[in-house]
Design a protein around this motif. Sequence first.
Motif, PDB file in Angstrom:
ATOM      1  N   THR A  65      59.787 -31.437  46.322  1.00  0.00           N
ATOM      2  CA  THR A  65      60.756 -31.528  47.415  1.00  0.00           C
ATOM      3  C   THR A  65      60.242 -30.780  48.639  1.00  0.00           C
ATOM      4  O   THR A  65      60.461 -31.204  49.766  1.00  0.00           O
ATOM      5  CB  THR A  65      62.127 -30.973  46.979  1.00  0.00           C
ATOM      6  N   GLN A  66      59.544 -29.678  48.448  1.00  0.00           N
ATOM      7  CA  GLN A  66      58.961 -28.948  49.568  1.00  0.00           C
ATOM      8  C   GLN A  66      57.649 -29.569  50.036  1.00  0.00           C
ATOM      9  O   GLN A  66      57.303 -29.484  51.210  1.00  0.00           O
ATOM     10  CB  GLN A  66      58.732 -27.486  49.181  1.00  0.00           C
ATOM     11  N   LYS A  67      56.914 -30.183  49.129  1.00  0.00           N
ATOM     12  CA  LYS A  67      55.610 -30.745  49.481  1.00  0.00           C
ATOM     13  C   LYS A  67      55.733 -32.034  50.295  1.00  0.00           C
ATOM     14  O   LYS A  67      54.904 -32.299  51.169  1.00  0.00           O
ATOM     15  CB  LYS A  67      54.810 -31.001  48.192  1.00  0.00           C
ATOM     16  N   ILE A  68      56.749 -32.845  50.038  1.00  0.00           N
ATOM     17  CA  ILE A  68      56.909 -34.113  50.755  1.00  0.00           C
ATOM     18  C   ILE A  68      57.028 -33.898  52.271  1.00  0.00           C
ATOM     19  O   ILE A  68      56.287 -34.519  53.035  1.00  0.00           O
ATOM     20  CB  ILE A  68      58.095 -34.926  50.188  1.00  0.00           C
ATOM     21  N   PRO A  69      57.907 -33.013  52.751  1.00  0.00           N
ATOM     22  CA  PRO A  69      57.942 -32.797  54.203  1.00  0.00           C
ATOM     23  C   PRO A  69      56.667 -32.147  54.737  1.00  0.00           C
ATOM     24  O   PRO A  69      56.254 -32.419  55.863  1.00  0.00           O
ATOM     25  CB  PRO A  69      59.134 -31.859  54.420  1.00  0.00           C
ATOM     26  N   GLU A  70      56.036 -31.330  53.911  1.00  0.00           N
ATOM     27  CA  GLU A  70      54.810 -30.649  54.333  1.00  0.00           C
ATOM     28  C   GLU A  70      53.678 -31.645  54.563  1.00  0.00           C
ATOM     29  O   GLU A  70      52.823 -31.430  55.419  1.00  0.00           O
ATOM     30  CB  GLU A  70      54.414 -29.634  53.263  1.00  0.00           C
ATOM     31  N   LEU A  71      53.661 -32.735  53.815  1.00  0.00           N
ATOM     32  CA  LEU A  71      52.594 -33.723  53.928  1.00  0.00           C
ATOM     33  C   LEU A  71      52.911 -34.885  54.859  1.00  0.00           C
ATOM     34  O   LEU A  71      52.009 -35.613  55.264  1.00  0.00           O
ATOM     35  CB  LEU A  71      52.244 -34.279  52.545  1.00  0.00           C
ATOM     36  N   THR A  72      54.187 -35.081  55.189  1.00  0.00           N
ATOM     37  CA  THR A  72      54.538 -36.247  56.002  1.00  0.00           C
ATOM     38  C   THR A  72      55.358 -35.893  57.242  1.00  0.00           C
ATOM     39  O   THR A  72      54.937 -36.181  58.357  1.00  0.00           O
ATOM     40  CB  THR A  72      55.326 -37.270  55.163  1.00  0.00           C
ATOM     41  N   ILE A  73      56.514 -35.303  57.044  1.00  0.00           N
ATOM     42  CA  ILE A  73      57.449 -35.095  58.155  1.00  0.00           C
ATOM     43  C   ILE A  73      56.917 -34.081  59.157  1.00  0.00           C
ATOM     44  O   ILE A  73      56.896 -34.343  60.371  1.00  0.00           O
ATOM     45  CB  ILE A  73      58.841 -34.657  57.619  1.00  0.00           C
ATOM     46  N   LYS A  74      56.477 -32.934  58.681  1.00  0.00           N
ATOM     47  CA  LYS A  74      55.982 -31.898  59.591  1.00  0.00           C
ATOM     48  C   LYS A  74      54.750 -32.337  60.374  1.00  0.00           C
ATOM     49  O   LYS A  74      54.702 -32.156  61.590  1.00  0.00           O
ATOM     50  CB  LYS A  74      55.718 -30.596  58.828  1.00  0.00           C
ATOM     51  N   PRO A  75      53.734 -32.947  59.729  1.00  0.00           N
ATOM     52  CA  PRO A  75      52.589 -33.426  60.522  1.00  0.00           C
ATOM     53  C   PRO A  75      52.984 -34.491  61.547  1.00  0.00           C
ATOM     54  O   PRO A  75      52.463 -34.500  62.662  1.00  0.00           O
ATOM     55  CB  PRO A  75      51.630 -33.996  59.486  1.00  0.00           C
ATOM     56  N   ALA A  76      53.904 -35.380  61.172  1.00  0.00           N
ATOM     57  CA  ALA A  76      54.339 -36.411  62.120  1.00  0.00           C
ATOM     58  C   ALA A  76      55.019 -35.769  63.331  1.00  0.00           C
ATOM     59  O   ALA A  76      54.756 -36.155  64.478  1.00  0.00           O
ATOM     60  CB  ALA A  76      55.283 -37.399  61.433  1.00  0.00           C
ATOM     61  N   LEU A  77      55.874 -34.798  63.088  1.00  0.00           N
ATOM     62  CA  LEU A  77      56.527 -34.091  64.204  1.00  0.00           C
ATOM     63  C   LEU A  77      55.490 -33.404  65.091  1.00  0.00           C
ATOM     64  O   LEU A  77      55.583 -33.439  66.325  1.00  0.00           O
ATOM     65  CB  LEU A  77      57.530 -33.064  63.669  1.00  0.00           C
ATOM     66  N   LEU A  78      54.508 -32.784  64.467  1.00  0.00           N
ATOM     67  CA  LEU A  78      53.472 -32.090  65.236  1.00  0.00           C
ATOM     68  C   LEU A  78      52.629 -33.058  66.067  1.00  0.00           C
ATOM     69  O   LEU A  78      52.287 -32.768  67.222  1.00  0.00           O
ATOM     70  CB  LEU A  78      52.586 -31.267  64.300  1.00  0.00           C
ATOM     71  N   ILE A  79      52.311 -34.206  65.512  1.00  0.00           N
ATOM     72  CA  ILE A  79      51.523 -35.190  66.260  1.00  0.00           C
ATOM     73  C   ILE A  79      52.331 -35.734  67.434  1.00  0.00           C
ATOM     74  O   ILE A  79      51.803 -35.918  68.532  1.00  0.00           O
ATOM     75  CB  ILE A  79      51.044 -36.327  65.340  1.00  0.00           C
ATOM     76  N   TRP A  80      53.622 -35.953  67.218  1.00  0.00           N
ATOM     77  CA  TRP A  80      54.468 -36.406  68.327  1.00  0.00           C
ATOM     78  C   TRP A  80      54.559 -35.345  69.414  1.00  0.00           C
ATOM     79  O   TRP A  80      54.582 -35.664  70.614  1.00  0.00           O
ATOM     80  CB  TRP A  80      55.851 -36.807  67.829  1.00  0.00           C
ATOM     81  N   ILE A  81      54.604 -34.091  69.027  1.00  0.00           N
ATOM     82  CA  ILE A  81      54.607 -33.009  70.023  1.00  0.00           C
ATOM     83  C   ILE A  81      53.331 -33.067  70.854  1.00  0.00           C
ATOM     84  O   ILE A  81      53.373 -32.956  72.084  1.00  0.00           O
ATOM     85  CB  ILE A  81      54.750 -31.629  69.339  1.00  0.00           C
ATOM     86  N   ILE A  82      52.193 -33.230  70.192  1.00  0.00           N
ATOM     87  CA  ILE A  82      50.914 -33.312  70.909  1.00  0.00           C
ATOM     88  C   ILE A  82      50.916 -34.505  71.860  1.00  0.00           C
ATOM     89  O   ILE A  82      50.486 -34.391  73.012  1.00  0.00           O
ATOM     90  CB  ILE A  82      49.737 -33.398  69.904  1.00  0.00           C
ATOM     91  N   TYR A  83      51.409 -35.638  71.396  1.00  0.00           N
ATOM     92  CA  TYR A  83      51.481 -36.820  72.262  1.00  0.00           C
ATOM     93  C   TYR A  83      52.328 -36.539  73.502  1.00  0.00           C
ATOM     94  O   TYR A  83      51.943 -36.874  74.624  1.00  0.00           O
ATOM     95  CB  TYR A  83      52.048 -38.014  71.478  1.00  0.00           C
ATOM     96  N   ILE A  84      53.472 -35.921  73.300  1.00  0.00           N
ATOM     97  CA  ILE A  84      54.377 -35.630  74.420  1.00  0.00           C
ATOM     98  C   ILE A  84      53.766 -34.605  75.366  1.00  0.00           C
ATOM     99  O   ILE A  84      53.884 -34.725  76.590  1.00  0.00           O
ATOM    100  CB  ILE A  84      55.756 -35.188  73.885  1.00  0.00           C
ATOM    101  N   LEU A  85      53.103 -33.593  74.814  1.00  0.00           N
ATOM    102  CA  LEU A  85      52.500 -32.569  75.672  1.00  0.00           C
ATOM    103  C   LEU A  85      51.420 -33.141  76.579  1.00  0.00           C
ATOM    104  O   LEU A  85      51.219 -32.657  77.698  1.00  0.00           O
ATOM    105  CB  LEU A  85      51.929 -31.426  74.832  1.00  0.00           C
ATOM    106  N   PHE A  86      50.692 -34.158  76.126  1.00  0.00           N
ATOM    107  CA  PHE A  86      49.633 -34.762  76.935  1.00  0.00           C
ATOM    108  C   PHE A  86      50.097 -36.023  77.672  1.00  0.00           C
ATOM    109  O   PHE A  86      49.282 -36.726  78.253  1.00  0.00           O
ATOM    110  CB  PHE A  86      48.405 -35.072  76.067  1.00  0.00           C
ATOM    111  N   SER A  87      51.394 -36.300  77.647  1.00  0.00           N
ATOM    112  CA  SER A  87      51.918 -37.476  78.345  1.00  0.00           C
ATOM    113  C   SER A  87      52.171 -37.144  79.822  1.00  0.00           C
ATOM    114  O   SER A  87      51.953 -36.021  80.268  1.00  0.00           O
ATOM    115  CB  SER A  87      53.218 -37.938  77.676  1.00  0.00           C
ATOM    116  N   ASN A  88      52.656 -38.127  80.550  1.00  0.00           N
ATOM    117  CA  ASN A  88      52.920 -37.956  81.980  1.00  0.00           C
ATOM    118  C   ASN A  88      54.347 -37.494  82.268  1.00  0.00           C
ATOM    119  O   ASN A  88      54.810 -37.632  83.391  1.00  0.00           O
ATOM    120  CB  ASN A  88      52.648 -39.279  82.718  1.00  0.00           C
TER     121      ASN A  88
END
Length: 158
Positions: A65-88
Amino acid sequence: TMWLFLILAVFSIISIYFLIKKMNVTNVLGCYFLSNILITNTGVIINLNLKLTKQDPSSQLIFWTQKIPELTIKPALLIWIIYILFSNRSIFGKLTHLFIFLTALISIEIYFVQIGYLEWVNWNVFYSCLRYSLIILLLAIYSFYLEKLINRDRVETR
């Protein structure tokens, strides 16, 4: 609880598919793998080495239950943050999104504390905020330089 995170994991993976259409595939995959490494390693350091948190090591349900968000949800959120930070977007928009995504990352940990899957011994929300802020900073630096390398290789091959 595990079904909730499985459903959110599926949505996270689908969102990464849409993100690949907006960002370079190599950058998305690189950020995904680096974020997994950073999340896992900081979690191990905090939990096992420094003993700032506790969890029941005998329960497979709690582990997955702890590993599922660690491998999917958290990385996806982090990648979206990176996308937004480098957006216009405007600085205000970027900071607003950063705050929302950072809150979502920390809320996952708070949820595990509330349901008893994780116990904070000498840990708190502020430390979690620092942890994820450092991960975001490292991912942003990595993504910036990876994108520069990808673009440089494209120019050299033409």
